[in-house]
Design a protein around this motif. Sequence first.
Motif, PDB file in Angstrom:
ATOM      1  N   GLU A 142      39.006  37.070  45.876  1.00 30.86           N
ATOM      2  CA  GLU A 142      37.609  37.224  46.292  1.00 30.86           C
ATOM      3  C   GLU A 142      37.085  38.515  45.685  1.00 30.86           C
ATOM      4  OE1 GLU A 142      37.310  36.911  50.512  1.00 30.86           O
ATOM      5  OE2 GLU A 142      37.742  34.775  50.497  1.00 30.86           O
ATOM      6  N   ILE A 143      36.184  38.359  44.737  1.00 31.31           N
ATOM      7  CA  ILE A 143      35.660  39.483  43.972  1.00 31.31           C
ATOM      8  C   ILE A 143      34.294  39.870  44.535  1.00 31.31           C
ATOM      9  CG2 ILE A 143      35.092  40.281  41.631  1.00 31.31           C
ATOM     10  CD1 ILE A 143      38.015  39.255  41.995  1.00 31.31           C
ATOM     11  N   PRO A 144      34.031  41.179  44.750  1.00 32.46           N
ATOM     12  CA  PRO A 144      32.708  41.579  45.242  1.00 32.46           C
ATOM     13  C   PRO A 144      31.629  41.387  44.174  1.00 32.46           C
ATOM     14  CG  PRO A 144      34.074  43.523  44.861  1.00 32.46           C
ATOM     15  CD  PRO A 144      34.933  42.320  44.608  1.00 32.46           C
ATOM     16  N   LYS A 145      30.528  40.813  44.577  1.00 30.72           N
ATOM     17  CA  LYS A 145      29.354  40.599  43.722  1.00 30.72           C
ATOM     18  C   LYS A 145      28.104  40.886  44.534  1.00 30.72           C
ATOM     19  CE  LYS A 145      31.724  38.713  40.287  1.00 30.72           C
ATOM     20  NZ  LYS A 145      31.812  39.236  38.968  1.00 30.72           N
ATOM     21  N   GLU A 146      26.959  40.844  43.895  1.00 33.29           N
ATOM     22  CA  GLU A 146      25.667  40.938  44.565  1.00 33.29           C
ATOM     23  C   GLU A 146      24.888  39.672  44.242  1.00 33.29           C
ATOM     24  OE1 GLU A 146      24.021  43.540  46.302  1.00 33.29           O
ATOM     25  OE2 GLU A 146      25.732  44.905  46.285  1.00 33.29           O
ATOM     26  N   MET A 147      24.148  39.168  45.220  1.00 28.52           N
ATOM     27  CA  MET A 147      23.297  38.003  44.982  1.00 28.52           C
ATOM     28  C   MET A 147      21.846  38.441  45.128  1.00 28.52           C
ATOM     29  SD  MET A 147      23.045  34.179  46.662  1.00 28.52           S
ATOM     30  CE  MET A 147      24.785  33.932  46.568  1.00 28.52           C
ATOM     31  N   ILE A 148      21.066  38.111  44.113  1.00 25.95           N
ATOM     32  CA  ILE A 148      19.632  38.383  44.117  1.00 25.95           C
ATOM     33  C   ILE A 148      18.911  37.061  44.320  1.00 25.95           C
ATOM     34  CG2 ILE A 148      17.674  39.168  42.726  1.00 25.95           C
ATOM     35  CD1 ILE A 148      19.681  40.932  41.186  1.00 25.95           C
ATOM     36  N   PHE A 149      17.985  37.034  45.272  1.00 29.59           N
ATOM     37  CA  PHE A 149      17.170  35.857  45.553  1.00 29.59           C
ATOM     38  C   PHE A 149      15.738  36.161  45.155  1.00 29.59           C
ATOM     39  CE2 PHE A 149      20.519  35.877  48.694  1.00 29.59           C
ATOM     40  CZ  PHE A 149      20.883  34.550  48.845  1.00 29.59           C
ATOM     41  N   MET A 150      15.084  35.214  44.509  1.00 30.64           N
ATOM     42  CA  MET A 150      13.668  35.356  44.157  1.00 30.64           C
ATOM     43  C   MET A 150      13.006  33.989  44.213  1.00 30.64           C
ATOM     44  SD  MET A 150      13.966  37.585  40.666  1.00 30.64           S
ATOM     45  CE  MET A 150      12.212  37.812  40.529  1.00 30.64           C
ATOM     46  N   VAL A 151      11.799  33.939  44.735  1.00 29.35           N
ATOM     47  CA  VAL A 151      10.992  32.727  44.615  1.00 29.35           C
ATOM     48  C   VAL A 151       9.937  33.037  43.569  1.00 29.35           C
ATOM     49  CG1 VAL A 151       9.473  31.098  45.773  1.00 29.35           C
ATOM     50  CG2 VAL A 151      11.449  32.023  46.988  1.00 29.35           C
ATOM     51  N   ILE A 152       9.883  32.204  42.544  1.00 29.02           N
ATOM     52  CA  ILE A 152       9.006  32.447  41.406  1.00 29.02           C
ATOM     53  C   ILE A 152       8.182  31.194  41.113  1.00 29.02           C
ATOM     54  CG2 ILE A 152      10.510  34.183  40.370  1.00 29.02           C
ATOM     55  CD1 ILE A 152      11.600  31.993  38.504  1.00 29.02           C
ATOM     56  N   GLU A 153       7.123  31.392  40.362  1.00 22.27           N
ATOM     57  CA  GLU A 153       6.327  30.257  39.890  1.00 22.27           C
ATOM     58  C   GLU A 153       7.106  29.513  38.813  1.00 22.27           C
ATOM     59  OE1 GLU A 153       3.659  29.265  41.270  1.00 22.27           O
ATOM     60  OE2 GLU A 153       2.980  31.024  42.395  1.00 22.27           O
ATOM     61  N   ASP A 154       6.896  28.202  38.721  1.00 21.53           N
ATOM     62  CA  ASP A 154       7.614  27.379  37.746  1.00 21.53           C
ATOM     63  C   ASP A 154       7.501  27.938  36.326  1.00 21.53           C
ATOM     64  OD1 ASP A 154       7.835  25.855  40.038  1.00 21.53           O
ATOM     65  OD2 ASP A 154       7.209  23.986  39.097  1.00 21.53           O
ATOM     66  N   GLY A 155       6.332  28.409  35.961  1.00 22.71           N
ATOM     67  CA  GLY A 155       6.099  28.901  34.606  1.00 22.71           C
ATOM     68  C   GLY A 155       6.810  30.201  34.274  1.00 22.71           C
ATOM     69  N   VAL A 179      27.984  39.708  48.338  1.00 27.78           N
ATOM     70  CA  VAL A 179      28.724  38.462  48.501  1.00 27.78           C
ATOM     71  C   VAL A 179      30.119  38.644  47.900  1.00 27.78           C
ATOM     72  CG1 VAL A 179      26.685  36.969  48.528  1.00 27.78           C
ATOM     73  CG2 VAL A 179      27.795  37.482  46.367  1.00 27.78           C
ATOM     74  N   TYR A 180      31.023  37.750  48.253  1.00 26.93           N
ATOM     75  CA  TYR A 180      32.380  37.768  47.727  1.00 26.93           C
ATOM     76  C   TYR A 180      32.747  36.351  47.317  1.00 26.93           C
ATOM     77  CZ  TYR A 180      32.533  42.290  49.969  1.00 26.93           C
ATOM     78  OH  TYR A 180      32.250  43.582  50.333  1.00 26.93           O
ATOM     79  N   GLY A 181      33.420  36.230  46.205  1.00 28.14           N
ATOM     80  CA  GLY A 181      33.814  34.898  45.775  1.00 28.14           C
ATOM     81  C   GLY A 181      34.621  34.958  44.502  1.00 28.14           C
ATOM     82  N   ARG A 182      34.784  33.800  43.917  1.00 29.20           N
ATOM     83  CA  ARG A 182      35.514  33.706  42.657  1.00 29.20           C
ATOM     84  C   ARG A 182      34.895  32.591  41.827  1.00 29.20           C
ATOM     85  NH1 ARG A 182      39.395  31.850  46.512  1.00 29.20           N
ATOM     86  NH2 ARG A 182      39.427  29.577  46.521  1.00 29.20           N
ATOM     87  N   GLY A 183      35.057  32.692  40.548  1.00 30.47           N
ATOM     88  CA  GLY A 183      34.511  31.695  39.642  1.00 30.47           C
ATOM     89  C   GLY A 183      35.601  30.810  39.080  1.00 30.47           C
ATOM     90  N   LYS A 184      35.358  30.314  37.887  1.00 31.48           N
ATOM     91  CA  LYS A 184      36.301  29.401  37.243  1.00 31.48           C
ATOM     92  C   LYS A 184      37.680  30.023  37.035  1.00 31.48           C
ATOM     93  CE  LYS A 184      32.844  26.860  34.607  1.00 31.48           C
ATOM     94  NZ  LYS A 184      32.363  26.567  33.255  1.00 31.48           N
ATOM     95  N   GLN A 185      37.701  31.349  36.871  1.00 35.61           N
ATOM     96  CA  GLN A 185      38.979  32.001  36.608  1.00 35.61           C
ATOM     97  C   GLN A 185      39.846  32.106  37.862  1.00 35.61           C
ATOM     98  OE1 GLN A 185      36.080  33.563  36.889  1.00 35.61           O
ATOM     99  NE2 GLN A 185      36.331  35.545  37.841  1.00 35.61           N
ATOM    100  N   LYS A 186      39.302  31.718  39.023  1.00 34.08           N
ATOM    101  CA  LYS A 186      40.038  31.672  40.293  1.00 34.08           C
ATOM    102  C   LYS A 186      40.566  33.031  40.712  1.00 34.08           C
ATOM    103  CE  LYS A 186      41.327  26.929  39.378  1.00 34.08           C
ATOM    104  NZ  LYS A 186      42.380  26.021  39.048  1.00 34.08           N
ATOM    105  N   GLY A 187      39.826  34.084  40.423  1.00 35.52           N
ATOM    106  CA  GLY A 187      40.245  35.430  40.782  1.00 35.52           C
ATOM    107  C   GLY A 187      40.864  36.142  39.597  1.00 35.52           C
ATOM    108  N   ILE A 188      41.370  37.343  39.861  1.00 35.96           N
ATOM    109  CA  ILE A 188      41.997  38.115  38.794  1.00 35.96           C
ATOM    110  C   ILE A 188      43.282  38.747  39.311  1.00 35.96           C
ATOM    111  CG2 ILE A 188      39.854  38.624  37.562  1.00 35.96           C
ATOM    112  CD1 ILE A 188      39.875  41.385  38.832  1.00 35.96           C
ATOM    113  N   GLN A 189      44.199  38.979  38.396  1.00 40.80           N
ATOM    114  CA  GLN A 189      45.449  39.653  38.740  1.00 40.80           C
ATOM    115  C   GLN A 189      45.490  40.969  37.996  1.00 40.80           C
ATOM    116  OE1 GLN A 189      48.777  37.339  39.285  1.00 40.80           O
ATOM    117  NE2 GLN A 189      50.113  39.069  39.646  1.00 40.80           N
TER     118      GLN A 189
END
Length: 108
Positions: A51-64, A33-43
């Motif tokens: 738009e900074i490259p990142k990885e997104m991990i998805f998991m479905v887990i039990e509540d506990g 994924v690509y995006g930016r956080g509160k810092q609005k990117g970097i210089q």
Amino acid sequence: MLLLRAIIRPEKVKEVLDALLQEGYSSVTKMEVYGRGKQKGIQIGDVFYDEIPKEMIFMVIEDGDKEKVKNIIMEHARTGENGNSGDGRIFISPVDEAYTISTEDEGL
């Protein structure tokens, strides 16, 4: 059930996935994924990266398992002793239903 989405630095993905697997959490999906956080990117010099490259991990887990999985990811995705800007975010949402397509079984 809960859907956990973690957006982390690409160089930390292997460490996070290895730690999750070691603790018995093998079912994950990941994507670039690509995006930016509160810092609005970097210089860097004269170049601004919004738009900074990142990885997104998805998991479905039990509540506990929420605290345990969250803590594993936070520990292994953090850079430096106290973490740094851009280390990522974790989002946790409820999952009402889940089905296995091949067997039509409900749940995890």
